[in-house]
Design an enzyme around this catalytic site. Structure first.
Site, PDB file in Angstrom:
ATOM      1  N   ASP A  42       0.789  -1.237   0.000  1.00  0.00           N
ATOM      2  CA  ASP A  42       0.000   0.000   0.000  1.00  0.00           C
ATOM      3  C   ASP A  42       0.826   1.294   0.000  1.00  0.00           C
ATOM      4  O   ASP A  42       1.804   1.398   0.741  1.00  0.00           O
ATOM      5  CB  ASP A  42      -0.866   0.077   1.260  1.00  0.00           C
ATOM      6  CG  ASP A  42      -1.505  -1.244   1.628  1.00  0.00           C
ATOM      7  OD1 ASP A  42      -1.418  -2.204   0.851  1.00  0.00           O
ATOM      8  OD2 ASP A  42      -2.091  -1.299   2.724  1.00  0.00           O
ATOM      9  N   SER A 106      -0.368   0.028   7.489  1.00  0.00           N
ATOM     10  CA  SER A 106      -0.718   1.223   6.711  1.00  0.00           C
ATOM     11  C   SER A 106      -1.297   2.356   7.544  1.00  0.00           C
ATOM     12  O   SER A 106      -1.916   2.139   8.583  1.00  0.00           O
ATOM     13  CB  SER A 106      -1.709   0.847   5.617  1.00  0.00           C
ATOM     14  OG  SER A 106      -1.003   0.173   4.622  1.00  0.00           O
ATOM     15  N   GLU A 221     -10.481  -2.631   3.881  1.00  0.00           N
ATOM     16  CA  GLU A 221      -9.129  -2.146   4.161  1.00  0.00           C
ATOM     17  C   GLU A 221      -8.952  -0.755   3.547  1.00  0.00           C
ATOM     18  O   GLU A 221      -9.653  -0.376   2.607  1.00  0.00           O
ATOM     19  CB  GLU A 221      -8.086  -3.108   3.587  1.00  0.00           C
ATOM     20  CG  GLU A 221      -8.093  -4.473   4.285  1.00  0.00           C
ATOM     21  CD  GLU A 221      -6.899  -5.357   3.941  1.00  0.00           C
ATOM     22  OE1 GLU A 221      -6.298  -5.930   4.855  1.00  0.00           O
ATOM     23  OE2 GLU A 221      -6.564  -5.472   2.743  1.00  0.00           O
TER      24      GLU A 221
HETATM   25  C1  FRU Z   1      -3.710  -3.874   2.620  1.00  0.00           C
HETATM   26  C2  FRU Z   1      -3.126  -4.260   3.977  1.00  0.00           C
HETATM   27  C3  FRU Z   1      -3.552  -3.264   5.048  1.00  0.00           C
HETATM   28  C4  FRU Z   1      -2.446  -3.391   6.052  1.00  0.00           C
HETATM   29  C5  FRU Z   1      -1.246  -3.558   5.164  1.00  0.00           C
HETATM   30  C6  FRU Z   1      -0.128  -4.364   5.755  1.00  0.00           C
HETATM   31  O1  FRU Z   1      -2.969  -4.374   1.564  1.00  0.00           O
HETATM   32  O2  FRU Z   1      -3.498  -5.555   4.320  1.00  0.00           O
HETATM   33  O3  FRU Z   1      -4.832  -3.499   5.562  1.00  0.00           O
HETATM   34  O4  FRU Z   1      -2.322  -2.273   6.870  1.00  0.00           O
HETATM   35  O5  FRU Z   1      -1.705  -4.183   3.988  1.00  0.00           O
HETATM   36  O6  FRU Z   1       0.942  -4.403   4.872  1.00  0.00           O
END
Ligand code: FRU
Length: 493
Positions: A42, A106, A221
């Site tokens: 992300d 994230s 997410e």
């Molecule tokens: C989305 C996610 C988020 C998390 C991050 C961890 O791709 O799963 O929800 O914070 O990646 O890398």
């Protein structure tokens, strides 16, 4: 012993090993952000601060090194003056405290009182592998020094919800800070929690955002809430939707709701239909920010969780999309490549061609280019573009603009190295095909991004062509088509 640590604690030999193989990849991108080693997912902390754009990304540099003793997942920091040329600064938020020992997950950032205010999820596990999430605050000063606040902004779980609680997106109003955070209800459905704070250090949960989507996947997410014009926009990445006709074809989705501004007291959000942001193959976990001149600009991961990409054998994976400017037209988001990308163009060529059935137009494009195509259907019913084609136009990414069906189909079955085939190799984008249909296409070494009719729809995908796939073919079906074509080579950044 902590599972994760500071980047500087990782043996240099391991970092050197991780960085070696990506260099030999055929697929390195040239104007897209990708990691020097390991896994990118992300975009995080996407912001403008102290005269520069800041973009962090989720980074697991050692993912492919195969040493289970050392594991690291945190933020990687990039800066830019123009959103096109980026400088890699190295690790940003590191997984070095008890509140983020199992990953600095994230989060987002905004400028506030001469500092960059950062809000992210600290992921932790106890000895029985039970997850406890912390919503963590930190600041970055003008010299780029990041300081984590000693105590979490919000600790642990909320009654009625599970441990899937992450990805705060922060914004500021006159006298308060807000954040929207992805969360899973105990009944295993996804939604968003709204948090509020007076000082950006101690946060309270106001409650769940009230939408019509009460049963819409098992987790949301990377949510993002903002206002554009007079309307409220909620973007999020729902997991667990089942494919429906041409919709929801990828493993997970990312889309948006446009509605009235969110009611800050009742948390009611009156909105229209859910629309996917990108109808291509690889797109997830978006984040937006405001540029100094007031544009709402989006970044996204041009990839998806749990998909194996052909770059992995070279020890890295993942890239970000080109930034897109967002606007609203008739209740839908219009997405356009940011103006700044025009700096990359050189060697402009222009063609006005009439293409008959059984003929074709061919151009040697190379691997790095932009096309702007305007299609006028004369007698024809379909125009086909072979992108990154070999000389026979057998291996290629096929774009079919179908006038009668009012749709555009993208077929990557013959694009090159295959992957993710279990999710299908074509995508169909419904759109009104007029006699002025426009495509704007960005091609990098291993990706294609297609903006349709001025950004009414967008489709992005990773493609992994062979080195001999350097041509463009255009063909017309059932009669002639007129095509106006602008072609530019794009420079490496
Ligand atoms: C989305 C996610 C988020 C998390 C991050 C961890 O791709 O799963 O929800 O914070 O990646 O890398």
């Amino acid at each position: 012993m902590m599972r994760y640590k500071k980047y500087s604690d990782i043996p240099i030999s391991l970092i050197k090993t991780a960085e070696l193989t990506p260099k030999s990849s055929l697929y390195r991108q040239n104007f897209h952000i990708e990691p020097s080693s390991g896994y990118l997912n992300d975009p995080n902390g996407w912001s403008y601060f102290n005269g520069k754009y800041h973009l962090f990304y989720q980074w697991s540099p050692l993912r492919y090194v195969g040493n289970s003793e050392v594991w690291y997942q945190g933020w990687f920091h990039m800066i830019s003056e123009d959103l096109v040329h980026w400088e890699a600064l190295g690790p940003g938020i590191e997984p070095d405290s008890v509140y983020d020992s199992h990953g600095a997950y994230s989060g987002s950032a905004i400028e506030d009182n001469d500092q960059l205010l950062i809000f992210y999820t600290g992921n932790t596990r106890d000895k029985d592998w039970v997850r406890i999430p912390y919503q963590m605050t930190a600041t970055m000063d003008k010299d780029g020094r990041i300081s984590k606040n000693k105590t979490p902004g919000f600790t642990g779980l909320i009654p009625g919800y599970t441990d899937h609680f992450r990805d705060p997106k922060i914004w500021k109003e006159q006298n308060a800070y807000y954040a929207i955070v992805g969360i899973q209800r105990e009944n295993k459905t996804g939604t968003c929690m709204v948090l509020k704070s007076d000082d950006a250090i101690h946060w309270d949960a106001l409650g769940e955002i009230q939408t019509k989507l009460t049963q819409f996947g098992y987790m949301w997410e990377c949510p993002d809430y903002f206002e554009l014009g007079n309307q409220g926009v909620l973007i999020f990445s729902p997991q667990g939707l089942t494919a429906e006709g041409d919709k929801y074809q990828n493993i997970y989705q990312t889309g948006y709701l446009v509605g009235d501004p969110l009611n800050r007291e009742s948390l009611q959000f009156n909105h229209g239909e859910f629309h996917e942001l990108d109808l291509g193959f690889d797109f997830y976990a978006t984040q937006t920010m405001i540029s100094p001149d007031g544009r709402r600009i989006l970044s996204a991961w041009m990839g998806l969780p749990e998909i194996n990409y052909p770059t992995e054998k070279f020890g890295y994976c993942g890239c970000l999309t080109i930034p897109r400017e967002l606007n609203i037209k008739e209740g839908k988001l219009i997405q356009q490549p940011i103006e700044e990308l025009k700096q990359l163009r050189y060697d402009h060529k222009q063609f006005h061609e009439t293409i008959n059935t059984n003929e074709y137009f061919m151009l040697e494009t190379g691997a790095l280019f932009e096309l702007a195509v305007t299609i006028e259907f004369k007698k024809s019913t379909k125009l086909s573009l072979g992108i990154r084609a070999d000389k026979q136009n057998e291996a290629r990414t096929l774009i079919e603009v179908d006038k009668n069906a009012n749709e555009i189909r993208i077929d990557r079955s013959q694009s090159g190295a295959s992957f993710a085939e279990e999710y299908g190799t074509t995508r169909t984008i419904p759109c009104t095909i007029s006699n002025e249909t426009k495509l704007q296409i960005f091609v990098d070494q291993s990706s294609i991004e297609i903006f349709i009719n001025g950004g009414e729809s967008v489709a992005s995908g990773r493609i992994f062509p062979n080195e001999d796939q350097n041509y463009l073919f255009i063909e017309s079906t059932d009669g002639d088509s007129a095509v106006q074509l602008d072609y530019w080579k794009l420079t490496k950044c």
